[in-house]
Design a protein around this motif. Structure first.
Motif, short mmCIF file in Angstrom:
data_model
loop_
_atom_site.label_atom_id
_atom_site.label_comp_id
_atom_site.label_asym_id
_atom_site.label_seq_id
_atom_site.Cartn_x
_atom_site.Cartn_y
_atom_site.Cartn_z
N ASN A 1 4.46 10.12 -9.64
CA ASN A 1 3.63 9.45 -8.66
C ASN A 1 4.37 8.30 -7.98
OD1 ASN A 1 1.07 8.92 -7.31
ND2 ASN A 1 0.88 7.14 -8.64
N GLU A 2 5.07 7.49 -8.77
CA GLU A 2 5.79 6.35 -8.18
C GLU A 2 6.98 6.81 -7.35
OE1 GLU A 2 4.73 3.26 -8.18
OE2 GLU A 2 2.98 3.98 -9.29
N LYS B 1 5.60 7.85 -4.01
CA LYS B 1 5.24 6.69 -3.20
C LYS B 1 6.48 6.03 -2.61
CE LYS B 1 0.96 5.39 -5.63
NZ LYS B 1 0.32 4.34 -6.47
N ALA B 2 7.52 5.89 -3.43
CA ALA B 2 8.74 5.24 -2.96
C ALA B 2 9.41 6.05 -1.85
CB ALA B 2 9.71 5.04 -4.13
N THR C 1 7.92 8.12 0.18
CA THR C 1 7.07 8.04 1.36
C THR C 1 7.32 6.75 2.12
OG1 THR C 1 5.34 9.37 0.31
CG2 THR C 1 4.68 8.01 2.17
N ALA C 2 7.43 5.64 1.38
CA ALA C 2 7.66 4.34 2.02
C ALA C 2 9.04 4.27 2.67
CB ALA C 2 7.49 3.22 1.01
N GLN D 1 6.10 4.56 9.67
CA GLN D 1 5.28 5.64 9.15
C GLN D 1 4.29 6.20 10.17
OE1 GLN D 1 3.53 4.77 5.36
NE2 GLN D 1 5.46 4.14 4.44
N MET E 1 4.24 13.86 -2.32
CA MET E 1 4.56 12.98 -1.20
C MET E 1 3.97 13.54 0.10
SD MET E 1 8.43 12.29 0.15
CE MET E 1 8.77 11.98 1.89
N GLN F 1 0.22 12.98 0.10
CA GLN F 1 -0.10 11.59 0.43
C GLN F 1 0.00 11.35 1.93
OE1 GLN F 1 2.71 9.51 -2.05
NE2 GLN F 1 1.47 9.70 -3.90
N GLN F 2 1.01 11.92 2.56
CA GLN F 2 1.14 11.76 4.00
C GLN F 2 0.01 12.46 4.74
OE1 GLN F 2 5.05 12.99 5.24
NE2 GLN F 2 6.10 11.42 4.06
#
Length: 309
Positions: free
Chosen positions: A59-60, A63-64, A66-67, A77, A157, A160-161
């Motif tokens: 999960n992390e 997120k990383a 994606t950022a 983004q 990822m 999430q997007q």
């Protein structure tokens, strides 16, 4: 055993004492002392347990990534939303206006934008899966963890997007005259089954991409062909009115078509159950199960090969 003494005489010593390990093969010695091959593939159940233990890392990591994906772009983004929107604008001009696929399709703008967003989710997941292993060899060689974490993280990822992009999709659908109702909740299981399908296919592509270095260059052509057969820019019902039944059935059970149809059915009032293929939810679940389980097992079988050679 013998040795020479100070006066030149030869002294004969006692032979080494035998031990309990004499006569044991290397495999028997390893079993006796609890040794195992470094990096050996665990059983499927144990592998799944290890993978579940890395869920926070997955999960992390997603997120990383994606950022960090658009940190070099000035709009950042926003490109997560702008890319499918620009694609929708291009396809509307070419297919909706020039070719005329909007004829006979109620609320074509919502129809098209929904198809583009759902298709982009699968396309991006597969392309990310191709490089999930080959593009992260440094991490894979440095740390010991279930390698399936990588394709799963990349498809997470993309999910999430997509969730962030759904706010724009919903806004467009509302602006075209649709009103929210209970059917919109069907979008949740539709996207969940699509994510499982995407993850399974991404794991297959990750294993293939770890050995086939040119796969990333080939996949855009395959995906473009798949998109044109998935009813993204046109109604399959309108296109196949005079086609053989087998052609219509093959187009209807296309997994991407199924997930696009379910999203359209959830969000667009004029897209009714009559436009869905029979047993559509069973088909969606079937594709998710086949791709998810099959892709997972296929990836696991090559666990020892990733990052080597």
């Amino acid at each position: 055993m013998s040795e020479t003494t100070h006066n030149g005489a030869v002294a004969v010593g006692a032979p080494p004492a035998s031990t309990a390990d004499d006569g044991l093969s290397p495999s028997q010695l390893a079993a006796k002392y609890g040794l195992s091959v470094s990096g050996a593939r665990p059983g499927l159940a144990e592998y799944t347990r290890q993978l579940w233990g890395r869920r926070h890392f997955i999960n992390e990591f997603a997120k990383a990534r994606t950022a960090a994906q658009y940190t070099q772009a000035r709009l950042g983004q926003l490109w997560q939303v702008m890319t499918p929107l620009l694609n929708a604008a291009v396809y509307y001009l070419i297919f909706g206006v020039l070719i005329g696929t909007r004829k006979g399709v109620d609320n074509f703008i919502a129809f098209l934008v929904t198809g583009i967003f759902i298709w982009t989710f699968t396309q991006s997941s597969i392309m990310a899966g191709v490089k999930a292993v080959s593009g992260n060899l440094g991490l894979i060689r440095a740390l010991h963890f279930p390698r399936a974490s990588m394709p799963i993280a990349f498809t997470l990822m993309q999910l999430q997007q997509l969730i962030m992009s759904l706010f724009v999709l919903v806004a467009i659908v509302l602006m075209t005259g649709e009103t929210p109702d209970a059917s919109w909740l069907l979008l949740i299981p539709a996207l969940l089954t699509q994510w499982i399908f995407n993850t399974g296919v991404a794991m297959v592509m990750a294993r293939l991409g770890s050995k086939m270095t040119d796969l990333a260059q080939l996949m855009p052509f395959i995906l473009r062909t798949w998109m044109y057969t998935s009813g993204v820019m046109y109604s399959i019902d309108n296109l196949t009115q005079h086609s053989p039944t087998v052609i219509k059935v093959l187009l209807d059970i296309n997994p991407v078509t199924v997930y696009i149809d379910l999203a359209r059915f959830a969000l667009i009032d004029s897209f009714t159950s009559a436009q869905l293929p029979p047993h559509v939810w069973l088909i969606a679940l079937g594709w998710a199960a086949v791709a998810g389980v099959g892709g997972y097992v296929y990836f696991w079988k090559a666990e020892e090969q990733y990052g080597r050679g």
